[in-house]
Design an enzyme around this catalytic site. Structure first.
Site, PDB file in Angstrom:
ATOM      1  NE  ARG A  73      -2.556  -1.831  -0.945  1.00 57.56           N
ATOM      2  CZ  ARG A  73      -2.916  -3.008  -0.596  1.00 57.56           C
ATOM      3  NH1 ARG A  73      -3.637  -3.567   0.124  1.00 57.56           N
ATOM      4  NH2 ARG A  73      -2.436  -4.056  -1.732  1.00 57.56           N
ATOM      5  CB  SER A 115      -9.017  -0.863   4.105  1.00 60.93           C
ATOM      6  OG  SER A 115      -9.595  -2.332   3.927  1.00 60.93           O
ATOM      7  CD  GLU A 165      -5.833   1.511   2.134  1.00 62.89           C
ATOM      8  OE1 GLU A 165      -5.723   0.361   2.577  1.00 62.89           O
ATOM      9  OE2 GLU A 165      -6.672   1.668   1.145  1.00 62.89           O
TER      10      GLU A 165
HETATM   11  C1  LIG Z   1     -15.593   0.468  -1.235  1.00 64.33           C
HETATM   12  C2  LIG Z   1     -13.830   0.946  -1.453  1.00 64.33           C
HETATM   13  C3  LIG Z   1     -13.132  -0.214  -1.455  1.00 64.33           C
HETATM   14  C4  LIG Z   1     -11.924  -0.201  -1.601  1.00 64.33           C
HETATM   15  N1  LIG Z   1     -11.062  -1.184  -1.754  1.00 64.33           N
HETATM   16  C5  LIG Z   1      -9.642  -1.090  -2.114  1.00 64.33           C
HETATM   17  C6  LIG Z   1      -8.930  -2.340  -2.199  1.00 64.33           C
HETATM   18  O1  LIG Z   1      -9.582  -3.366  -2.109  1.00 64.33           O
HETATM   19  N2  LIG Z   1      -7.578  -2.191  -2.401  1.00 64.33           N
HETATM   20  C7  LIG Z   1      -6.875  -0.690  -2.491  1.00 64.33           C
HETATM   21  O2  LIG Z   1      -5.643  -0.810  -2.414  1.00 64.33           O
HETATM   22  N3  LIG Z   1      -7.852   0.353  -2.343  1.00 64.33           N
HETATM   23  C8  LIG Z   1      -9.131   0.264  -2.081  1.00 64.33           C
HETATM   24  N4  LIG Z   1      -9.711   1.410  -1.929  1.00 64.33           N
HETATM   25  C9  LIG Z   1      -9.240   2.654  -1.926  1.00 64.33           C
HETATM   26  C10 LIG Z   1      -9.188   3.378  -3.161  1.00 64.33           C
HETATM   27  O3  LIG Z   1     -10.257   2.838  -4.131  1.00 64.33           O
HETATM   28  C11 LIG Z   1      -7.983   3.020  -3.981  1.00 64.33           C
HETATM   29  O4  LIG Z   1      -6.830   3.532  -3.543  1.00 64.33           O
HETATM   30  C12 LIG Z   1      -7.842   3.951  -5.393  1.00 64.33           C
HETATM   31  O5  LIG Z   1      -7.021   3.533  -6.286  1.00 64.33           O
HETATM   32  C13 LIG Z   1      -7.942   5.420  -5.264  1.00 64.33           C
HETATM   33  O6  LIG Z   1      -8.332   5.914  -6.643  1.00 64.33           O
HETATM   34  P1  LIG Z   1      -8.733   7.488  -6.571  1.00 64.33           P
HETATM   35  O7  LIG Z   1      -8.812   7.604  -8.024  1.00 64.33           O
HETATM   36  O8  LIG Z   1     -10.128   7.550  -6.078  1.00 64.33           O
HETATM   37  O9  LIG Z   1      -7.928   8.257  -6.071  1.00 64.33           O
HETATM   38  P2  LIG Z   1      -8.232   9.562  -4.890  1.00 64.33           P
HETATM   39  O10 LIG Z   1      -8.858   9.235  -3.778  1.00 64.33           O
HETATM   40  O11 LIG Z   1      -8.841  10.551  -5.749  1.00 64.33           O
HETATM   41  O12 LIG Z   1      -6.665  10.100  -4.627  1.00 64.33           O
HETATM   42  C14 LIG Z   1      -5.756   9.192  -3.656  1.00 64.33           C
HETATM   43  C15 LIG Z   1      -4.532   9.836  -3.708  1.00 64.33           C
HETATM   44  O13 LIG Z   1      -3.861   9.456  -4.982  1.00 64.33           O
HETATM   45  C16 LIG Z   1      -3.684  10.792  -5.580  1.00 64.33           C
HETATM   46  N5  LIG Z   1      -3.709  10.759  -7.129  1.00 64.33           N
HETATM   47  C17 LIG Z   1      -4.971  10.304  -7.733  1.00 64.33           C
HETATM   48  N6  LIG Z   1      -4.902  10.256  -9.106  1.00 64.33           N
HETATM   49  C18 LIG Z   1      -3.434  10.577  -9.274  1.00 64.33           C
HETATM   50  C19 LIG Z   1      -2.799  10.934 -10.621  1.00 64.33           C
HETATM   51  N7  LIG Z   1      -3.193  10.792 -11.650  1.00 64.33           N
HETATM   52  N8  LIG Z   1      -1.353  11.384 -10.340  1.00 64.33           N
HETATM   53  C20 LIG Z   1      -0.739  11.515  -9.233  1.00 64.33           C
HETATM   54  N9  LIG Z   1      -1.384  11.322  -8.073  1.00 64.33           N
HETATM   55  C21 LIG Z   1      -2.755  10.994  -8.076  1.00 64.33           C
HETATM   56  C22 LIG Z   1      -4.337  11.845  -5.216  1.00 64.33           C
HETATM   57  O14 LIG Z   1      -3.623  13.126  -5.106  1.00 64.33           O
HETATM   58  C23 LIG Z   1      -4.455  11.395  -3.489  1.00 64.33           C
HETATM   59  O15 LIG Z   1      -3.158  11.786  -2.869  1.00 64.33           O
HETATM   60  C24 LIG Z   1     -11.277   1.184  -1.666  1.00 64.33           C
HETATM   61  C25 LIG Z   1     -12.201   2.407  -1.633  1.00 64.33           C
HETATM   62  C26 LIG Z   1     -13.454   2.235  -1.423  1.00 64.33           C
HETATM   63  C27 LIG Z   1     -14.155   3.436  -1.322  1.00 64.33           C
END
Ligand SMILES: Cc1cc2nc3c(=O)[nH]c(=O)nc-3n(C[C@H](O)[C@H](O)[C@H](O)COP(=O)(O)OP(=O)(O)OC[C@H]3O[C@@H](n4cnc5c(N)ncnc54)[C@H](O)[C@@H]3O)c2cc1C
Length: 355
Positions: A170, A248, A347
């Site tokens: 992670r 999580s 996380e």
């Molecule tokens: C119901 C649920 C289940 C989930 N299950 C998992 C799981 O099983 N495993 C897991 O690892 N995660 C899980 N997650 C967490 C999350 O979905 C992931 O970490 C996902 O990759 C975040 O993507 P996002 O586009 O929403 O990022 P955001 O929440 O928009 O951003 C997260 C971080 O990444 C940065 N970021 C986003 N895009 C970019 C980019 N293009 N360039 C640079 N920085 C960037 C942002 O600045 C921020 O710091 C879950 C979340 C939810 C709500």
């Protein structure tokens, strides 16, 4: 002049609707970037004014403070998918703004193995390298071969190989070593056409067994992963009382072997779930620690509580503020620390909080 054009950022844009937790204040400036030139312009605009810049994907791993952020927030909307055959593999490249789960479905439908266990995770492609997204025994670090990124320090677009991403559990260089430096523009995953899917996770193997699937295809694995995730409210479903979360809220704690023995002894449970890490340390189940520290699924402090279906997810309900989420998470962390001496690590990424 940059900033005087039609691309001038919006001001005071509420971020809560862009975040799956649905809490938090506004961005002082906001740009929806549907293409790379808009992003580059936005960076120039911010740098010219000494304003910081943050990047928003699907907001599914983000906790924004109630006071919002005093920066420019750029939402990544770039789309596009391309596949290229390469020595028995397929190099699948997707732009940062592509929805992650649709990309997984795209690969699975074609029988390309490598992403199937990562089905049902919300958010966008560009965020997957940030925390080395993982689930059910698979992580993107296993397949990411290249990341194209805008280096905000040099202003140049660079290409990084998978080994240059500093992937760990992670974590990556993008999340902890150099947070905010690189804006990921696209990611390339190396997949295996007709390859056998990964089934390393006991719960997944059991689910496939129950379905009578002896030699699962990537599509079989996707179906089981989605079913398991749904049963834990780990896919976002509009009618689900647990839908407002970041998944999580804590990573699984990784401790020294002796520490794991001590925790099992404190718990009085030799059957405590534990998994050996390659470096000799031991990964514990943070959900298990939370429940053994006295919390039950569904426990609430007013508008914030644990998911009714998974002790690791902190859920925001009507009226919740970011401060309530933080207070509840702190209570959970304090209880686990007091009971077991283990410090849980949140996380999600926090925006707008004092360090
Ligand atoms: C119901 C649920 C289940 C989930 N299950 C998992 C799981 O099983 N495993 C897991 O690892 N995660 C899980 N997650 C967490 C999350 O979905 C992931 O970490 C996902 O990759 C975040 O993507 P996002 O586009 O929403 O990022 P955001 O929440 O928009 O951003 C997260 C971080 O990444 C940065 N970021 C986003 N895009 C970019 C980019 N293009 N360039 C640079 N920085 C960037 C942002 O600045 C921020 O710091 C879950 C979340 C939810 C709500």
């Amino acid at each position: 002049m940059a900033g005087m054009s039609a691309r001038a950022p919006l001001e005071n844009v509420a971020l809560a609707p862009y975040c799956t937790l649905g809490v938090g204040g506004p961005a002082r400036f906001f740009v929806d970037a549907l293409d790379e030139p808009t992003l580059v312009d936005a960076l120039g605009w911010a740098q010219a004014r000494g304003v910081g810049m943050r990047v928003l994907g699907g907001g599914s791993n983000l906790l924004v403070a109630d006071g919002g952020v005093d920066t420019l927030v750029v939402r990544m909307g770039m789309r596009g998918i391309a596949a290229r055959a390469s020595a028995g593999a397929v190099e699948l490249t997707a732009a940062a703004g592509e929805p992650w789960d649709a990309l997984v479905a795209h690969a699975v439908e074609r029988g390309w193995a490598g992403l199937e266990c990562l089905s049902g995770i919300p958010g966008l492609v560009g965020a997957t390298p940030i925390q080395n997204v993982g689930a059910y025994g698979q992580e993107v670090s296993e397949t990411v071969t290249a990341v194209r990124a805008l280096d905000t320090e040099s202003g140049r677009v660079i290409a990084l190989g998978g080994e240059a991403c500093g992937f760990a559990y992670r974590d990556s260089r993008f999340k902890s070593a150099e947070p905010g430096r690189h804006v990921i523009l696209s990611v390339t995953y190396r997949l295996v056409p007709g390859g056998a899917p990964r089934v390393r996770y006991a719960e997944l193997a059991r689910h496939l067994d129950t379905r009578g699937v002896a030699r699962p295809s990537p599509a079989d694995v996707r179906e089981s992963v989605l079913a398991i995730r749904r049963s834990k409210s780990m896919v976002i479903d509009a009618g689900d009382e647990n839908r407002r979360s970041c998944g999580s809220f804590f990573t699984n704690a990784i401790v020294k072997a002796a520490e794991a023995d001590r925790v099992a002894e404190t718990a009085g449970d030799p059957a405590m779930p534990r998994w050996a890490e390659p470096d000799g340390r031991v990964k514990l189940s943070s959900a298990w620690l939370i429940e053994r520290a006295g919390f039950a699924r569904g426990d609430r402090d007013g508008p914030v509580g644990l998911s009714t279906r998974h002790a690791l997810a902190v859920v925001a309900h009507d009226g919740a503020r970011a401060a309530d989420v933080v207070a509840f998470a702190r209570r959970v962390m304090a209880a686990v620390h007091e009971r077991f001496g283990v410090r849980l690590t949140p996380e999600p990424v926090f925006w707008g909080f004092d360090a």
